[in-house]
Design an enzyme around this catalytic site. Sequence first.
Site, PDB file in Angstrom:
ATOM      1  N   ASN A   9       7.285   3.665  10.384  1.00  0.00           N
ATOM      2  CA  ASN A   9       6.063   3.550  11.253  1.00  0.00           C
ATOM      3  C   ASN A   9       6.254   2.005  12.126  1.00  0.00           C
ATOM      4  O   ASN A   9       6.049   1.036  11.389  1.00  0.00           O
ATOM      5  CB  ASN A   9       4.909   3.474  10.412  1.00  0.00           C
ATOM      6  CG  ASN A   9       3.613   3.320  11.266  1.00  0.00           C
ATOM      7  OD1 ASN A   9       3.667   3.294  12.521  1.00  0.00           O
ATOM      8  ND2 ASN A   9       2.364   2.928  10.665  1.00  0.00           N
ATOM      9  N   TRP A  10       6.835   2.258  13.382  1.00  0.00           N
ATOM     10  CA  TRP A  10       7.004   0.885  13.808  1.00  0.00           C
ATOM     11  C   TRP A  10       5.659   0.154  14.539  1.00  0.00           C
ATOM     12  O   TRP A  10       5.763  -0.685  15.048  1.00  0.00           O
ATOM     13  CB  TRP A  10       7.945   1.453  15.164  1.00  0.00           C
ATOM     14  CG  TRP A  10       9.222   1.562  14.750  1.00  0.00           C
ATOM     15  CD1 TRP A  10       9.852   2.031  13.534  1.00  0.00           C
ATOM     16  CD2 TRP A  10      10.339   2.040  15.564  1.00  0.00           C
ATOM     17  NE1 TRP A  10      10.985   2.412  13.478  1.00  0.00           N
ATOM     18  CE2 TRP A  10      11.435   2.216  14.810  1.00  0.00           C
ATOM     19  CE3 TRP A  10      10.551   1.865  16.936  1.00  0.00           C
ATOM     20  CZ2 TRP A  10      12.821   2.713  15.227  1.00  0.00           C
ATOM     21  CZ3 TRP A  10      11.778   2.250  17.641  1.00  0.00           C
ATOM     22  CH2 TRP A  10      12.855   2.409  16.537  1.00  0.00           C
ATOM     23  N   LYS A  11       4.699   0.852  14.469  1.00  0.00           N
ATOM     24  CA  LYS A  11       3.194   0.753  14.641  1.00  0.00           C
ATOM     25  C   LYS A  11       3.222   0.051  16.300  1.00  0.00           C
ATOM     26  O   LYS A  11       4.160   0.750  17.188  1.00  0.00           O
ATOM     27  CB  LYS A  11       2.606  -0.771  13.935  1.00  0.00           C
ATOM     28  CG  LYS A  11       2.808  -0.177  12.308  1.00  0.00           C
ATOM     29  CD  LYS A  11       2.158  -1.050  11.266  1.00  0.00           C
ATOM     30  CE  LYS A  11       2.119  -0.384  10.037  1.00  0.00           C
ATOM     31  NZ  LYS A  11       1.323  -1.234   8.986  1.00  0.00           N
ATOM     32  N   HIS A  95      -3.522   7.191   9.837  1.00  0.00           N
ATOM     33  CA  HIS A  95      -3.354   5.832   9.326  1.00  0.00           C
ATOM     34  C   HIS A  95      -4.424   5.011   8.896  1.00  0.00           C
ATOM     35  O   HIS A  95      -5.244   5.142   9.868  1.00  0.00           O
ATOM     36  CB  HIS A  95      -2.195   5.377  10.230  1.00  0.00           C
ATOM     37  CG  HIS A  95      -1.570   4.142   9.510  1.00  0.00           C
ATOM     38  ND1 HIS A  95      -2.159   2.979   9.390  1.00  0.00           N
ATOM     39  CD2 HIS A  95      -0.415   4.061   8.859  1.00  0.00           C
ATOM     40  CE1 HIS A  95      -1.201   2.186   8.742  1.00  0.00           C
ATOM     41  NE2 HIS A  95      -0.249   2.821   8.285  1.00  0.00           N
ATOM     42  N   GLU A  97      -5.001   2.101   9.541  1.00  0.00           N
ATOM     43  CA  GLU A  97      -5.413   1.156  10.770  1.00  0.00           C
ATOM     44  C   GLU A  97      -6.114   1.800  11.761  1.00  0.00           C
ATOM     45  O   GLU A  97      -6.873   1.266  12.494  1.00  0.00           O
ATOM     46  CB  GLU A  97      -3.904   0.469  11.245  1.00  0.00           C
ATOM     47  CG  GLU A  97      -3.139  -0.379  10.383  1.00  0.00           C
ATOM     48  CD  GLU A  97      -2.096  -0.508  10.310  1.00  0.00           C
ATOM     49  OE1 GLU A  97      -1.257  -0.353  11.290  1.00  0.00           O
ATOM     50  OE2 GLU A  97      -1.185  -1.415   9.344  1.00  0.00           O
ATOM     51  N   GLU A 170      -1.191   5.635   0.934  1.00  0.00           N
ATOM     52  CA  GLU A 170      -0.920   4.355   1.196  1.00  0.00           C
ATOM     53  C   GLU A 170      -2.191   3.532   0.963  1.00  0.00           C
ATOM     54  O   GLU A 170      -3.338   3.598   1.628  1.00  0.00           O
ATOM     55  CB  GLU A 170      -0.867   4.310   2.771  1.00  0.00           C
ATOM     56  CG  GLU A 170       0.301   5.128   3.278  1.00  0.00           C
ATOM     57  CD  GLU A 170       0.850   4.239   4.660  1.00  0.00           C
ATOM     58  OE1 GLU A 170       1.872   3.815   4.594  1.00  0.00           O
ATOM     59  OE2 GLU A 170       0.051   4.134   5.697  1.00  0.00           O
ATOM     60  N   GLY A 176       1.174  -3.808   4.316  1.00  0.00           N
ATOM     61  CA  GLY A 176       1.309  -5.311   5.205  1.00  0.00           C
ATOM     62  C   GLY A 176       1.189  -6.490   4.383  1.00  0.00           C
ATOM     63  O   GLY A 176       1.052  -7.414   4.827  1.00  0.00           O
ATOM     64  N   SER A 216       4.031  -1.797   1.662  1.00  0.00           N
ATOM     65  CA  SER A 216       4.899  -2.705   1.093  1.00  0.00           C
ATOM     66  C   SER A 216       6.335  -2.241   0.649  1.00  0.00           C
ATOM     67  O   SER A 216       6.849  -2.664  -0.354  1.00  0.00           O
ATOM     68  CB  SER A 216       4.455  -4.102   0.478  1.00  0.00           C
ATOM     69  OG  SER A 216       3.462  -4.623   1.425  1.00  0.00           O
ATOM     70  N   GLY A 237       6.470   0.392   6.819  1.00  0.00           N
ATOM     71  CA  GLY A 237       6.119  -0.317   8.138  1.00  0.00           C
ATOM     72  C   GLY A 237       7.045  -1.420   8.154  1.00  0.00           C
ATOM     73  O   GLY A 237       7.995  -1.160   8.858  1.00  0.00           O
ATOM     74  N   GLY A 238       6.655  -2.539   7.957  1.00  0.00           N
ATOM     75  CA  GLY A 238       7.264  -3.834   8.006  1.00  0.00           C
ATOM     76  C   GLY A 238       9.107  -3.677   8.087  1.00  0.00           C
ATOM     77  O   GLY A 238       9.517  -4.023   8.866  1.00  0.00           O
TER      78      GLY A 238
HETATM   79  P1  PGA Z   1       4.096  -1.596   5.468  1.00  0.00           P
HETATM   80  O1  PGA Z   1       3.316  -0.593   6.069  1.00  0.00           O
HETATM   81  O2  PGA Z   1       5.339  -1.190   4.860  1.00  0.00           O
HETATM   82  O3  PGA Z   1       4.242  -3.027   6.097  1.00  0.00           O
HETATM   83  O4  PGA Z   1       3.046  -2.131   4.042  1.00  0.00           O
HETATM   84  C1  PGA Z   1       3.028   0.619   5.852  1.00  0.00           C
HETATM   85  C2  PGA Z   1       2.384   1.437   6.766  1.00  0.00           C
HETATM   86  O5  PGA Z   1       1.424   0.967   7.182  1.00  0.00           O
HETATM   87  O6  PGA Z   1       2.648   2.701   6.925  1.00  0.00           O
END
Ligand code: PGA
Length: 254
Positions: A9-11, A95, A97, A170, A176, A216, A237-238
């Site tokens: 997920n490149w956000k 998600h 977010e 999640e 994050g 994470s 994500g990251g």
């Molecule tokens: P993260 O994000 O790996 O940076 O914790 C995961 C996500 O939001 O899907």
Amino acid sequence: MRKTIIAGNWKMFTTKSEAESLAKGLAAEVGSVTEVEIVVCPPAINIETVISAVAGTSLKVGAQNLYLGKEGAFTGETSAPMIVSHNCNYVIIGHSERRQHFGETDSSVNQKVKTAFEYGLIPIVCVGETLEERESDRTFELIATQLKAGLADLSGEVLTQNKPIVIAYEPVWAIGTGKVASPAQAQDVHAFIRGQLASIFSEAKAASIQIQYGGSVKPENSKELMGQPDIDGALVGGASLKADSFSAIIKACI
Ligand code: PGA
């Protein structure tokens, strides 16, 4: 047998050229991997660039969100047919977010999952508790509600047409933050999710649904997490923003 599915997920990261070089880097490193399903979800504006960069590889591309319906006066939104027209197969829905910053609810998640199905996209439906909910022992109750409401009125369609769906667990406190759920903590929730899916759909359908862990995930922790019986992949994500770390996560699962 459920195939492991690792999604990035490149956000709201990557310009066009960054997206292109990241996608090309991934294509070079893991573009011929078939043991694991790999999906990258760039920002919508970079989908076309990424689709071209990964053409001819095993990498699939997904969107991070969609809006309801075919088209309409909804400034700033992207519809399912637009996503499909780029040969995307997946879409992330709900998600945390989006729930936190854009007012998404279990009910909007439900409408979006229905839209994804209508246009042939595979939804990656996200659920997860906040730290406060975990600390007040409400994790299971919350996850049950998110699943029941998010997947309401879909059972008939999912079962008769055998529609694929992916769930991503999640925990919000792990996204994050560098704080990853322990493999045992994650497995407990994944097993619970599978039980809920069995009551929403059927035992057989629940046994076939891939449930990803997200929060994470890094090359160092992915193998142990993926080794749990009900963890079938990761939503990253990251660590998905660098070709070497995302590839290392994938390779650790093979
Ligand atoms: P993260 O994000 O790996 O940076 O914790 C995961 C996500 O939001 O899907």
